[in-house]
Enzyme design. Structure first.
Site, PDB file in Angstrom:
ATOM      1  N   GLU A   1       0.806  -1.222   0.000  1.00 16.07           N
ATOM      2  CA  GLU A   1       0.000   0.000   0.000  1.00 16.07           C
ATOM      3  C   GLU A   1       0.838   1.271   0.000  1.00 16.07           C
ATOM      4  OE1 GLU A   1      -2.597  -0.618   3.323  1.00 16.07           O
ATOM      5  OE2 GLU A   1      -4.090  -1.658   2.107  1.00 16.07           O
TER       6      GLU A   1
ATOM      7  N   GLU B   1       7.558 -21.466   8.200  1.00 14.82           N
ATOM      8  CA  GLU B   1       7.763 -20.567   9.336  1.00 14.82           C
ATOM      9  C   GLU B   1       8.784 -21.112  10.330  1.00 14.82           C
ATOM     10  OE1 GLU B   1       4.868 -21.151  12.988  1.00 14.82           O
ATOM     11  OE2 GLU B   1       3.726 -20.535  11.228  1.00 14.82           O
TER      12      GLU B   1
END
Length: 327
Positions: free
Chosen positions: A105, A136
């Site tokens: 963004e 992860e």
């Protein structure tokens, strides 16, 4: 003779292989079980919604407790980025997705290059929509991902993990700090986390147990989103990407943003529509430059030069323009 199995590796599926991790999870507030909610599925929908809304309302207060730590991290980030460094988020699962979201963004909001704010998620882009088995759990994967970016000492690496124990996030800040001397930030939702301890700046927003046990996409995710909003937005303010609370570096890439660009110039200058169109035409549609031509009384090329010498800070460029006019 039968050999002893006392020191043998527990067979897969025995449960013992996970005992250490289970014990670790038992210590985390984000994983705590709330017996008072054990029959929440039997409540009316409106009542569940009220409970959930009440839970969410506690998050801003938890963030507020960490404001000094957040501000210090932002100042460090702005200092590095002013020298040409990048802001890089690294996380897994929800935390990784939030980092990618915040990074994606920045270009339309602040006209940054996509390479200036980067989101790394364990398992790569496909992990945005599909879980990548074991990603992860790898510190080495985080190190490889950072090496692939050509990390430097001017960069800022933010490890994001609700638990504060995710190996990928911890591995990212450890590698960035030890090998490159990059500034590191550890954002978690548990106190005394390994992630905060590994980073230069530890931010621990303790939101407490979740409505659904261990579902850290809820309060923890909301808290991380709020902090990432602050980190990127206030850094951009410090870098001169705004004029007051106006997004003067907005990239007008569609009809809505082109209309917003004109509205921003109007709000900043009070100029007429005709003046605004003339200014934008003279500055190739650059909002910040257009404002400077109007308020500073300069032409397009001069506006560009003034902003370049002011490191993109509109207020400083305006002061230079006014000083030039009076001398």
């Amino acid at each position: 003779m039968t050999s002893s199995t006392t020191d043998a590796t527990p067979p897969p599926g025995s449960g013992d292989e996970y005992s250490e991790l289970r014990a670790q999870l038992d210590t985390l507030t984000t994983e705590a079980f709330r017996p008072e909610l054990s029959e929440i599925d039997r409540l009316p929908t409106l009542e569940i919604a009220k409970i959930m809304n009440g839970e969410d309302a506690t998050v801003p207060a938890a963030v507020a407790e960490q404001l000094p730590a957040i501000a210090a991290a932002i100042d460090g980030t702005a200092e590095r980025m002013a020298r040409g460094g990048r802001l890089i988020y690294a996380g897994a699962g929800t935390a990784g997705r939030l980092g990618v979201l915040d990074a994606s963004e920045c270009p339309p909001t602040f006209n940054t290059d996509p390479a200036e704010v980067v989101g790394l998620i364990a398992g790569g882009p496909k992990a945005m929509v599909t879980a990548v088995e074991g990603a992860e759990d790898s510190k080495e994967l985080a190190a490889d991902d950072l090496d692939g970016l050509g990390l430097t000492a001017d960069d800022v690496v933010v490890g994001v993990s609700a638990s504060g124990r995710t190996p990928y996030a911890i591995g990212a800040v450890e590698h960035a700090r030890a090998r490159y001397g990059a500034l590191t930030i550890g954002l978690s939702c548990n106190a005394d986390s390994g992630l905060a301890a590994a980073a230069d700046h530890g931010i621990e927003v303790v939101v407490g147990p979740e409505l659904l046990t261990g579902s850290t996409r809820l309060k923890a995710g909301t808290a991380q989103k709020l902090v990432l909003n602050m980190l990127s937005t206030i850094t951009m303010i410090r870098l001169g990407k705004t004029y007051g609370n106006l997004m003067v570096d907005v990239r007008a890439s569609n009809e809505k943003l082109r209309a917003r660009s004109r509205r921003i110039v109007a709000l900043a200058t009070g100029a007429s529509d005709e003046e605004i169109e003339t200014a934008l035409a003279a500055t190739d549609g650059e909002v910040k430059n257009a404002i400077l031509t109007i308020l500073g009384g300069v032409d397009g090329p001069t506006a560009a030069d003034l902003l370049a010498t002011s490191d993109g800070h509109l207020r400083a460029a305006l002061e230079s323009a006014r000083t030039t006019r009076t001398t």
